[in-house]
Design an enzyme around this catalytic site. Structure first.
Site, PDB file in Angstrom:
ATOM      1  N   GLU A   1      -6.658  -6.944   4.014  1.00 19.12           N
ATOM      2  CA  GLU A   1      -5.573  -7.883   3.743  1.00 19.12           C
ATOM      3  C   GLU A   1      -6.016  -9.073   2.909  1.00 19.12           C
ATOM      4  O   GLU A   1      -7.148  -9.538   3.017  1.00 19.12           O
ATOM      5  CB  GLU A   1      -4.981  -8.385   5.070  1.00 19.12           C
ATOM      6  CG  GLU A   1      -4.397  -7.248   5.885  1.00 19.12           C
ATOM      7  CD  GLU A   1      -3.759  -7.669   7.188  1.00 19.12           C
ATOM      8  OE1 GLU A   1      -2.842  -6.965   7.627  1.00 19.12           O
ATOM      9  OE2 GLU A   1      -4.178  -8.692   7.765  1.00 19.12           O
TER      10      GLU A   1
ATOM     11  N   GLU B   1      -7.688  -2.902   8.499  1.00 14.68           N
ATOM     12  CA  GLU B   1      -7.036  -4.148   8.110  1.00 14.68           C
ATOM     13  C   GLU B   1      -7.713  -4.561   6.811  1.00 14.68           C
ATOM     14  O   GLU B   1      -8.874  -4.968   6.808  1.00 14.68           O
ATOM     15  CB  GLU B   1      -7.219  -5.234   9.180  1.00 14.68           C
ATOM     16  CG  GLU B   1      -6.340  -5.046  10.380  1.00 14.68           C
ATOM     17  CD  GLU B   1      -4.893  -5.433  10.141  1.00 14.68           C
ATOM     18  OE1 GLU B   1      -4.302  -4.994   9.133  1.00 14.68           O
ATOM     19  OE2 GLU B   1      -4.334  -6.150  10.965  1.00 14.68           O
TER      20      GLU B   1
ATOM     21  N   GLU C   1       8.975 -12.944  16.722  1.00 14.17           N
ATOM     22  CA  GLU C   1       7.990 -12.783  17.790  1.00 14.17           C
ATOM     23  C   GLU C   1       8.125 -13.826  18.890  1.00 14.17           C
ATOM     24  O   GLU C   1       8.012 -13.506  20.065  1.00 14.17           O
ATOM     25  CB  GLU C   1       6.562 -12.837  17.223  1.00 14.17           C
ATOM     26  CG  GLU C   1       6.218 -11.644  16.365  1.00 14.17           C
ATOM     27  CD  GLU C   1       4.764 -11.616  15.940  1.00 14.17           C
ATOM     28  OE1 GLU C   1       3.940 -12.381  16.492  1.00 14.17           O
ATOM     29  OE2 GLU C   1       4.431 -10.804  15.057  1.00 14.17           O
TER      30      GLU C   1
ATOM     31  N   HIS D   1      -2.361   1.006   6.220  1.00 15.98           N
ATOM     32  CA  HIS D   1      -3.428   0.776   7.188  1.00 15.98           C
ATOM     33  C   HIS D   1      -4.311   2.025   7.370  1.00 15.98           C
ATOM     34  O   HIS D   1      -5.502   1.902   7.631  1.00 15.98           O
ATOM     35  CB  HIS D   1      -2.850   0.326   8.533  1.00 15.98           C
ATOM     36  CG  HIS D   1      -2.356  -1.087   8.515  1.00 15.98           C
ATOM     37  ND1 HIS D   1      -1.049  -1.418   8.285  1.00 15.98           N
ATOM     38  CD2 HIS D   1      -3.021  -2.263   8.671  1.00 15.98           C
ATOM     39  CE1 HIS D   1      -0.914  -2.733   8.316  1.00 15.98           C
ATOM     40  NE2 HIS D   1      -2.098  -3.266   8.547  1.00 15.98           N
TER      41      HIS D   1
ATOM     42  N   CYS E   1       1.334 -13.284  13.298  1.00 15.94           N
ATOM     43  CA  CYS E   1       0.777 -12.602  12.123  1.00 15.94           C
ATOM     44  C   CYS E   1       1.812 -11.622  11.601  1.00 15.94           C
ATOM     45  O   CYS E   1       2.691 -11.205  12.343  1.00 15.94           O
ATOM     46  CB  CYS E   1      -0.460 -11.793  12.471  1.00 15.94           C
ATOM     47  SG  CYS E   1      -1.779 -12.660  13.256  1.00 15.94           S
TER      48      CYS E   1
ATOM     49  N   HIS F   1      -3.354  -5.260   1.116  1.00 20.34           N
ATOM     50  CA  HIS F   1      -1.964  -5.695   1.091  1.00 20.34           C
ATOM     51  C   HIS F   1      -1.875  -7.151   1.526  1.00 20.34           C
ATOM     52  O   HIS F   1      -2.795  -7.700   2.121  1.00 20.34           O
ATOM     53  CB  HIS F   1      -1.088  -4.791   1.969  1.00 20.34           C
ATOM     54  CG  HIS F   1      -1.578  -4.642   3.367  1.00 20.34           C
ATOM     55  ND1 HIS F   1      -2.602  -3.772   3.718  1.00 20.34           N
ATOM     56  CD2 HIS F   1      -1.220  -5.254   4.517  1.00 20.34           C
ATOM     57  CE1 HIS F   1      -2.824  -3.862   5.011  1.00 20.34           C
ATOM     58  NE2 HIS F   1      -2.001  -4.763   5.540  1.00 20.34           N
TER      59      HIS F   1
ATOM     60  N   HIS G   1       3.320  -9.306   7.786  1.00 23.20           N
ATOM     61  CA  HIS G   1       3.286  -8.938   6.376  1.00 23.20           C
ATOM     62  C   HIS G   1       4.625  -9.276   5.736  1.00 23.20           C
ATOM     63  O   HIS G   1       5.676  -8.950   6.316  1.00 23.20           O
ATOM     64  CB  HIS G   1       3.069  -7.432   6.222  1.00 23.20           C
ATOM     65  CG  HIS G   1       1.903  -6.915   6.980  1.00 23.20           C
ATOM     66  ND1 HIS G   1       1.999  -6.457   8.280  1.00 23.20           N
ATOM     67  CD2 HIS G   1       0.610  -6.792   6.640  1.00 23.20           C
ATOM     68  CE1 HIS G   1       0.808  -6.065   8.691  1.00 23.20           C
ATOM     69  NE2 HIS G   1      -0.056  -6.260   7.719  1.00 23.20           N
TER      70      HIS G   1
END
Length: 172
Positions: free
Chosen positions: A112, A110, A85, A24, A65, A30, A67
């Site tokens: 992505e 960000e 979460e 980041h 959200c 990514h 990764h």
């Protein structure tokens, strides 16, 4: 514990891995995912990001959200993070992919290749992780469209980018 992300090219082909914060800071593309959940009345289940989050704290966004980790499928990662979460298990399916790059308020990026998942969750029972989520709310499509239009600063940039692209696919 250090967490690693999967570095990808513009076509989502894996090209390596990097520690998440470093990716980041250095603006490295990514793999990521965004989960949109609907309740039994087809209302969107939104989360307000915890105030302690390293970026976009306190903003409203999609249900979950995150990764995928190296050697983890994006679907499995999305299900894992939804449980971590929100404390729920849910069936989801991928409906869209989108690539974006945005400089954040704190000098992070960000960058992505985001896999967008949709699912239904009708129990309305959550075990929220306070390190991730400050609050949740269920909002119907019309009210959500109006609120995003009238209060765009209350929503994450990726939500405002993805929401118009998925609402047409949902047929609600």
């Amino acid at each position: 514990m250090e967490e690693y992300v999967i570095l990808v090219d513009q076509n989502d082909q894996e090209i390596g891995e990097m520690e998440k914060q470093e990716a980041h800071v250095l603006n490295k593309k990514h793999r990521a995912f965004s989960v949109f959940l609907l309740d039994e009345n087809n209302n969107f289940i939104l989360q307000q990001r915890a105030l302690s989050k390293y970026h976009s704290p306190g903003l409203w966004t999609n249900s979950c959200c995150g990764h995928p980790r190296p050697n983890e499928t994006t679907l499995n990662a999305a299900k894992r993070r939804t449980f971590e979460e929100m404390g729920i298990h849910v069936d989801i399916q991928e409906i869209l992919q989108i690539s974006y790059q945005e400089k954040l308020e704190n000098g992070l990026w960000e960058n992505e290749f985001d896999h967008i998942f949709i699912g239904k969750y009708t129990d309305n029972k959550f075990n929220l992780n306070p390190n991730e989520i400050k609050a949740i709310k269920n909002v119907n499509l019309v009210e959500l469209e109006m609120d995003v239009q009238n209060n765009p600063d209350q929503y994450t940039f990726w939500f405002k980018l993805i929401f118009p692209k998925i609402k047409d696919k949902l047929k609600i």
